[in-house]
Design an enzyme around this catalytic site. Structure first.
Site, PDB file in Angstrom:
ATOM      1  N   HIS A 110      49.005  40.063  29.697  1.00  0.00           N
ATOM      2  CA  HIS A 110      47.818  39.351  30.367  1.00  0.00           C
ATOM      3  C   HIS A 110      46.912  39.118  29.161  1.00  0.00           C
ATOM      4  O   HIS A 110      46.717  39.853  27.907  1.00  0.00           O
ATOM      5  CB  HIS A 110      46.910  40.768  31.236  1.00  0.00           C
ATOM      6  N   ASN A 133      57.004  49.272  33.720  1.00  0.00           N
ATOM      7  CA  ASN A 133      56.083  48.291  33.438  1.00  0.00           C
ATOM      8  C   ASN A 133      54.891  48.293  32.763  1.00  0.00           C
ATOM      9  O   ASN A 133      53.935  49.272  33.559  1.00  0.00           O
ATOM     10  CB  ASN A 133      55.623  47.384  34.741  1.00  0.00           C
ATOM     11  N   GLU A 165      53.743  39.483  33.960  1.00  0.00           N
ATOM     12  CA  GLU A 165      53.098  39.092  34.430  1.00  0.00           C
ATOM     13  C   GLU A 165      51.787  38.593  33.705  1.00  0.00           C
ATOM     14  O   GLU A 165      50.911  38.720  33.642  1.00  0.00           O
ATOM     15  CB  GLU A 165      52.233  40.544  34.567  1.00  0.00           C
TER      16      GLU A 165
HETATM   17  O1  G2I Z   1      45.197  43.962  37.502  1.00  0.00           O
HETATM   18  C1  G2I Z   1      46.448  42.212  38.015  1.00  0.00           C
HETATM   19  C2  G2I Z   1      47.433  42.573  37.372  1.00  0.00           C
HETATM   20  C3  G2I Z   1      47.838  44.227  36.039  1.00  0.00           C
HETATM   21  N1  G2I Z   1      49.267  44.333  36.822  1.00  0.00           N
HETATM   22  C4  G2I Z   1      49.949  44.610  37.659  1.00  0.00           C
HETATM   23  C5  G2I Z   1      49.588  43.890  39.130  1.00  0.00           C
HETATM   24  O2  G2I Z   1      50.209  45.068  40.152  1.00  0.00           O
HETATM   25  C6  G2I Z   1      47.901  43.559  38.749  1.00  0.00           C
HETATM   26  O3  G2I Z   1      47.593  42.737  40.342  1.00  0.00           O
HETATM   27  C7  G2I Z   1      46.811  42.546  40.966  1.00  0.00           C
HETATM   28  C8  G2I Z   1      46.413  40.921  41.245  1.00  0.00           C
HETATM   29  O4  G2I Z   1      46.628  39.954  40.956  1.00  0.00           O
HETATM   30  C9  G2I Z   1      45.262  41.240  42.208  1.00  0.00           C
HETATM   31  O5  G2I Z   1      45.416  40.228  43.451  1.00  0.00           O
HETATM   32  O6  G2I Z   1      46.084  43.961  41.325  1.00  0.00           O
HETATM   33  C10 G2I Z   1      45.147  43.230  41.743  1.00  0.00           C
HETATM   34  C11 G2I Z   1      44.824  45.533  42.289  1.00  0.00           C
HETATM   35  O7  G2I Z   1      46.669  45.889  43.128  1.00  0.00           O
HETATM   36  C12 G2I Z   1      45.481  42.546  42.767  1.00  0.00           C
HETATM   37  O8  G2I Z   1      43.745  43.137  43.195  1.00  0.00           O
HETATM   38  C13 G2I Z   1      43.713  42.939  44.680  1.00  0.00           C
HETATM   39  C14 G2I Z   1      42.289  43.251  45.420  1.00  0.00           C
HETATM   40  O9  G2I Z   1      41.984  44.691  44.187  1.00  0.00           O
HETATM   41  C15 G2I Z   1      42.237  43.974  46.730  1.00  0.00           C
HETATM   42  O10 G2I Z   1      40.801  44.082  47.157  1.00  0.00           O
HETATM   43  C16 G2I Z   1      42.471  42.803  47.458  1.00  0.00           C
HETATM   44  O11 G2I Z   1      42.877  42.899  48.734  1.00  0.00           O
HETATM   45  O12 G2I Z   1      43.935  42.188  45.667  1.00  0.00           O
HETATM   46  C17 G2I Z   1      44.104  43.002  46.535  1.00  0.00           C
HETATM   47  C18 G2I Z   1      44.684  40.852  47.665  1.00  0.00           C
HETATM   48  O13 G2I Z   1      43.518  40.334  47.530  1.00  0.00           O
END
Ligand code: G2I
Length: 445
Positions: free
Chosen positions: A216, A180, A243
């Site tokens: 995205h 992915n 996504e």
């Molecule tokens: O960045 C967008 C996506 C890119 N591809 C991989 C996906 O896994 C990614 O998703 C995002 C989430 O939508 C966010 O929600 O990934 C981020 C990093 O894992 C996520 O952000 C995290 C924050 O960095 C944390 O600080 C927070 O604790 O979300 C967590 C839960 O809210």
């Protein structure tokens, strides 16, 4: 998985119904804490038949301390999905981001062991419950290199990705295993780097089943978005939009529709997932990048996606049928005559008939062909089609094409040549240009 095109006229009224009518799924990324928000859950269950954990199955969530696993969030999502008829996409076993602190501080062979143990433990825990796993997420660099991204994972050795796929297959043989990534929304250096990896994996038997295109997106859609999906599909993997979210503004609904149409036009594009449900659930905040307003109201982009799903050609997954949909550069089966030998000119008694149904758009088409055996049945069949000038066949499933322009001959593959009297086989092909007016001629052997 082999797909057969279908030509059902249908008009679902929810994303999941419309996608399902076309043999696909429509999914959403779910944030665990939102499962107690009733507006959110109402939309999730009404519109989506696939879910993926936005964060709950990542490494930092599932193995916060080395060897101590926590499946609370992941199990909650699986339970929700099972109670509501949704399939689950697993995201993600290995990723350079969202590693627990202990892993970030590791390197070399201890890290490699920890990575493989993580893949094995998590895939084993969820065994039988995951439709597709993002085994490896975002391992390629942005920009023009087409190379792997530097990371602690990559520094354990270039074979870390295939090692992860093998470990995942051993742990959960029933799950589809995907790679992915993002910024792969057209034919570019990054997507080509990934393409070359997948081609290499397929040639060496590394167990990879699918490639996820995160998508995205900003304010435009690359004109070769569909062609890029198709070239991966032609390697013999399924593809999914994993996504999807799109910058708001004048073009949002069009871009959503364009992505949906592209998926529908690629027979191995098996589903679309948006990265969240409502604008206010999205990691993109003020981009208002999703299909629903916070109130739950449907946006224009929702309608454009629904219409594109309803307009698209359908696929019927045939899990019992072996083999990739795209024939590789293989030699003909041992019993068939040399490829230069013309077919018998006189059909045996009974023969066969063929009918075609076309799904066309500007610049391209998908043809679904039905072969019906005559009274004597068939041992094999071939169907000839003469394309209008300028048209050419780019992809074929459930048959082998010889030639791609002018008169193209499609021959049965090993599992659909033998038909009893009146029995039907279906195959399909995609082309560029116009397929208008093509008339298939069937010959039985
Ligand atoms: O960045 C967008 C996506 C890119 N591809 C991989 C996906 O896994 C990614 O998703 C995002 C989430 O939508 C966010 O929600 O990934 C981020 C990093 O894992 C996520 O952000 C995290 C924050 O960095 C944390 O600080 C927070 O604790 O979300 C967590 C839960 O809210």
């Amino acid at each position: 998985m082999t797909m057969t095109l279908t030509s059902t006229a249908s008009a679902g009224t929810t994303l999941k119904a419309s996608a399902a009518e076309k043999g696909r799924y429509f999914g959403a990324a779910v944030a665990g804490q939102k499962l107690s928000d009733s507006t959110y859950v109402t939309i999730l269950n009404r519109e989506f038949n696939s879910v993926v954990a936005e964060n709950d199955m990542k490494w930092d969530a599932t193995e916060p301390q080395q060897g101590r696993f926590n499946y609370t969030g992941g199990d909650r999502l699986v339970a929700h999905a099972q109670a509501n008829g949704q399939s689950v996409r697993g995201h993600a076993l290995l990723w350079y981001q969202q590693q627990p602190g202990w892993a970030q501080n590791m390197s070399g062979s201890p890290l490699r062991s920890a990575m493989m143990n993580h893949v094995t433990q998590v895939a084993t825990h969820f065994k039988g419950k995951i439709h597709s796993w993002d085994v490896v997420n975002e391992a390629f660099a942005d920009g023009n290199s087409g190379a792997r991204r530097d990371s602690n994972l990559q520094r354990t050795g270039n074979d870390w990705i295939e090692a992860a796929f093998r470990a995942a297959r051993a742990a959960d043989p029933g799950a589809k295993l995907c790679y992915n990534d993002y910024n792969t929304d057209g034919i570019n250096a990054k997507s080509t780097g990934i393409y070359n990896m997948v081609r290499d994996f397929k040639s060496r038997g590394v167990p990879i089943d699918c490639v996820g295109f995160q998508s995205h997106l900003g304010t435009s859609l690359s004109s070769d978005y569909q062609a890029n999906l198709q070239r991966f599909a032609d390697l013999g993997v399924d593809v999914q939009i994993t996504e999807l979210d799109v910058m708001s503004g004048g073009n949002q609904a069009n871009i959503y529709a364009g992505v949906t149409r592209a998926c529908m036009n690629v027979s191995r594009c098996t589903g679309i997932t948006t990265w969240g449900v409502r604008d206010c659930d999205s990691w993109r905040g003020s981009d208002n990048a999703l299909l629903f307003e916070c109130s739950g109201n449907k946006k224009a982009a929702y309608t454009s996606v629904l219409n594109a799903l309803n307009a698209g050609p359908g696929i019927t997954p045939s899990p019992t049928t072996p083999g990739p949909t795209t024939p590789g550069p293989t030699s003909p089966p041992p019993t068939s005559p040399s490829p230069t030998t013309p077919p018998p000119t006189t059909p045996p008694p009974g023969g066969c008939t063929a009918t075609v149904s076309l799904n066309s758009w500007t610049g391209g088409f998908v043809a679904s062909v039905k072969v019906t055996a005559g009274a004597a049945g068939t041992n094999g069949w071939n169907v000839s089609v003469t394309l209008p000038s300028g048209a050419s066949v780019t992809n074929t499933w459930s048959a082998t094409a010889s030639g791609s322009t002018g008169t193209v001959r499609f021959t049965n593959v090993n599992y659909n040549g033998q038909l009893g009297a009146g029995q039907v086989a279906e195959f399909g092909f995609q082309g560029t240009g116009s397929g208008a007016g093509i008339t298939p001629t069937c010959a039985a052997s």
